[in-house]
Scaffold this motif. Structure first.
Motif: not given
Lengths: 134, 733
Positions: B100-126
């Motif tokens: 969460v990066v910003s709030w409005k009236d004490g409540n979370p307003e904006w949230m920012t992030g990213f995602h990436k594929e982890t399938t290979l790592a996941k398989i590897d780990a598996e």
């Protein structure tokens, strides 16, 4: 007659010896009177009262005592006689036919009363010796 | 600032950025974000349910929870790894992170992030996790925080952990000691630690043993966490301990027993000695070849003379599979003695049943052999002395049964052994003497006596009575239980008979003695008094006849006095015979010599014989006084009677102590006796040695007998014309 002893007593059950002894005594003026008892018991029965009576003349000066007699023998007589305290000197002559050494030895046990141990037969020689020694 | 403002920027970035207005549900994402899922940005139409639509239904819920937690402020950022549907229809693993990066009236307003594929790592780990899961050993993989990433089944089993271990923290599951935390730390820093065997204790305090290894694993060159591998050695260890205990137990037993144990390997080399065999042999300083074994260890055949050939050495026999005899005995000579040893043995095999050696146990039976020998000897001795004993002997059971009977019993009772065994005791014992053996036994036991002796009368087979002394002894074992009775029967029939004969003779003698006494009494009193009277009467007769009939009277007189004399002698002799038991008394010898002198004073004076008393003053002898008197009188009278008319006569008494006896010598210088002529008759009755008027001959007979009655002896030495010496020995005390 001057007799040597007042009274002499013969205790013997053999009448022949008594006969011979009294005959010899008379012959040698041995005694004024001769009393004869035929055993120790009879002698004691008579002598005891006499010795208590203190009539000294009737108490024998000499006793001729045979050893082997019925009722009470010479030893038995001596046993009782020596217990009586004599009122005067009364000499006992054992006159016996026993030549046993043991009788002779035993006679020594009564040395206070028994003057001599004379072996029968009594002879004039012995009688004279007795007179001489008294 | 508004979402609009960033929209363009986001769209151009190369990572899958996203921005999300929590209040308005407005979403902005970059080109790259779409590309992760196989789309172009244009191909994705933004809707409120877009994310939900793309997310794998199994993962959506979980991601929503993680999001909610962040929005509530419970986590500092949001992170979830979920499967999302790719444009080509397959699910890929995508890791999504945001904040969460910003709030409005004490409540979370904006949230920012990213995602990436982890399938290979996941398989590897598996794959890795599967590998770990399936690993045959106990292996666990941790991240740097000691959270479980994976654990093998064996690990789960070994540590009794739940199946779903992933994500749980090692330190939460176990109370890990500081020492281990230290090791973990070092391993996270790149070290590897391990131990071949380590002792641990479980929650209940039981020990367990592990081989373990802890080391880091790496990801992209950095430590990603720890790998732990353990092998549980407990079972193995327990076995090992058990084996150790067993071998120690065996070793202790082997060393404690008095049995020599020796083992060899298949090459005939000795490999084991226990204490006992070591004591017997000592240990060889170097291996001994089989051919030298007998010589080296002094192994002999049972005769103790011949060295054991190699083929007969029990250990080698066993190794070669040859049977040992039931009584395989050899002799081992040691410095102190010959040991007789009984040998047993077995082959040794390994786990594959290959022969690897042999072992023998050697039991020292020297003691048994010795006691056996002694037993044989004592049995032989007993047997022969039993059989040949001069007294009857029998062994009888406590119940009264004849067990063994010797020859002598048969002789005594006249029955053969077989006949005796068939007979009852009542049949041979006199009914008045019969006593059952059980009573006899009780008596012995009650009185704690070993021996009981009674007189018994038995019936001989021929019916005659046998007088016996029965002696019974009891033989008991260590517990005092009676084993048997030993009866000894001595036949005393003959003794009894001779005893009876003796008694009869004794009685007879007593009677005769009694009669002799009476006779003596008759002699000493009656006969003497008669003869006394006779001689007295003769003397009266002589006197009365006064010489008339002189010759006759003289003869009568002579006869009478001879009779008296004979009676006197008779009396002395009989008296001597019956008074043997007269008592000895201690008397002073000197007193008796004095007495003799006094008694004979007249005679001594008349004959002028010199009486010399040279005896020692203190001499006391044990004598019968009457006899002593008689003896002294007799000798003195004799000396006077048989004095020499040619010289002054003397009689001398002297004493000497000789070997504890008193020697009284009575010496005179009289006529002497011709001993060559009269020696053997000197002390006989009625012998006269002098032609002297008074010689009567009874005196020495009486004297000798009197001396002997007192336990003394008499000896004589004499020279005719010179004198006589009588030596009298008195026992002295």
């Amino acid at each position: 007659m001057n007799k040597k002893f007042k009274t002499v007593c013969i205790i013997d059950d053999d009448p022949i010896f008594v006969f011979g002894a009294t005959r010899l005594m008379k012959q040698y003026d041995f005694s004024e009177s001769i009393v004869v008892y035929t055993n120790g018991r009879e002698a004691l029965d008579h002598l005891k009262p006499l010795m208590e009576s203190k009539n000294l003349d009737t108490i024998p000066d000499l006793i001729f005592l045979d050893l082997n007699m019925p009722v009470l023998d010479g030893w038995g007589f001596l046993d009782e006689f020596t217990k009586i305290d004599p009122p005067k000197i009364m000499k006992v002559y054992i006159v016996t036919s026993s030549i046993s050494n043991f009788d002779k030895q035993k006679a020594k046990e009564y040395a206070e009363a028994v003057k001599e141990y004379v072996i029968k037969p009594i002879t004039p020689v012995r009688l004279k010796e007795i007179i001489k020694n008294n | 600032m508004t979402g609009q403002r960033y929209a363009h920027i986001l769209k151009g970035t190369a990572i899958g950025l996203w921005e999300w207005n929590i209040l308005t549900k407005e979403v902005i994402f970059s080109e790259e974000w779409a590309k992760v899922l196989g789309y172009t940005a244009d191909e994705i139409t933004h809707t409120e349910t877009l994310w939900e639509d793309l997310c794998h239904p199994e993962d959506y819920q979980k991601s929503q929870q993680l999001l909610e937690m962040h929005l509530q402020g419970e986590s500092s950022f949001y992170e979830s790894e979920v499967r999302m549907r790719h444009k080509d229809g397959r699910y890929i693993w995508v890791k999504d992170q945001g904040k969460v990066v910003s709030w409005k009236d004490g409540n979370p307003e904006w949230m920012t992030g990213f995602h990436k594929e982890t399938t290979l790592a996941k398989i590897d780990a598996e794959i890795k996790r599967t590998f770990i899961d399936q690993a045959p050993g106990a292996i666990a993989m941790f991240d740097t925080q000691l959270n479980y990433l994976a654990a093998s089944k064996q690990w789960i089993i070994d540590y009794n952990l739940p199946e779903d271990i992933e994500g749980q923290n090692h330190y939460d599951l176990f109370d890990i000691p500081e020492r281990w935390k230290e090791i973990h730390k070092k391993c996270l820093a790149g070290e590897t630690h391990q131990a071949e065997e380590d002792e641990f204790f479980d929650r209940t305090g039981n020990p367990f043993y592990l081989r373990w290894q802890v080391k880091p694993w790496y990801r992209n060159g950095e430590v990603g966490g720890l790998l732990m591998q353990t092998s549980n050695l407990t079972t193995f260890k327990k076995l090992q301990i058990e084996r150790l205990r067993q071998s120690r137990f065996q070793e202790t037993v082997f060393n404690a027993i008095d049995v020599g144990i020796v083992a060899c390997n298949e090459k005939k080399e000795l490999t084991y000695f226990n204490n006992t065999s070591r004591e017997w042999h000592g240990l060889p300083s170097e291996p001994v070849p089989a051919s030298q074994l007998s010589k080296y260890y002094s192994l002999y055949q049972a005769n103790a003379k011949t060295l054991l050939p190699e083929k007969d050495i029990p250990l080698l026999k066993v190794l070669e599979g040859r049977q040992l005899g039931d009584n395989e005995i050899i002799v081992i000579k040691t410095s102190d003695r010959d040991r007789y040893v009984r040998v047993t043995g077995n082959q040794l095999f390994d786990e594959k049943n290959n022969l690897i050696g042999a072992v023998v146990a050697m039991h020292d039976i020297s003691g048994i052999i010795k006691s056996n020998k002694e037993k044989i000897i004592s049995e032989t001795i007993f047997k022969s002395s039993f059989e040949n004993a001069p007294i009857g002997m029998a062994l009888v059971s406590p119940e009264g049964k004849w067990l063994q009977i010797n020859h002598r019993i048969s002789e005594i009772l006249g029955y053969t052994k077989e006949e005796l065994v068939a007979l009852k005791l009542q049949d041979i014992v006199h009914p008045d003497d019969f006593e059952p053996d059980s009573i006899l036994l009780d008596k012995l036991l009650q009185n704690k006596k070993v021996n009981h002796q009674v007189e018994r009368r038995y019936f001989h087979k021929n019916g005659s009575l046998v007088m016996g002394i029965l002696s019974v002894s009891i033989v008991q074992d260590e517990q005092d239980t009676p084993l048997f009775l030993i009866k000894q029967i001595t036949d005393i029939t003959k003794q009894r008979q001779s005893e009876e004969d003796l008694n009869r003779v004794l009685k007879l003698t007593k009677n005769q003695n009694e009669r002799l006494k009476n006779f003596s009494h008759i002699v000493s009193h009656n006969l003497r008094s008669h003869s006394g009277n006779l001689s007295m009467l003769v003397s009266f007769l002589k006197e009365e006849l006064k010489g008339g009939q002189g010759e006759l009277i003289a003869m009568l007189d002579s006869a009478s006095s001879q009779l008296a004399e004979t009676i006197d002698h008779l009396n002395e002799v009989t008296e001597l015979q019956i008074n043997d038991d007269a008592e000895l008394k201690p008397v002073r010898l000197k007193d008796y010599i004095k007495f003799t002198e006094n008694t004979l004073a007249a005679l001594i004076k008349e004959t002028k014989v010199n009486v010399i008393d040279n005896t020692q003053p203190g001499i006391i002898i044990h004598a019968i006084p009457a006899y002593l008197e008689s003896i002294l009188l007799n000798f003195t009278t004799n000396a006077i009677k048989y004095r020499s008319p040619d010289r002054a006569s003397y009689i001398r008494f002297t004493t000497k102590k000789v070997n504890g006896e008193i020697l009284l010598s009575i010496e005179d210088n009289g006529l002497g006796i011709d001993l060559n002529k009269y020696g053997d008759k000197l002390f006989g009755m009625y012998n006269t040695f002098h032609s002297h008027k008074d010689a009567r001959g009874i005196g020495l007979f009486i004297t000798k007998n009197q001396i002997e009655a007192m336990g003394g002896h008499i000896k004589v030495s004499s020279t005719v014309g010179k004198g006589t010496t009588f030596d009298i020995l008195f026992p002295y005390e």
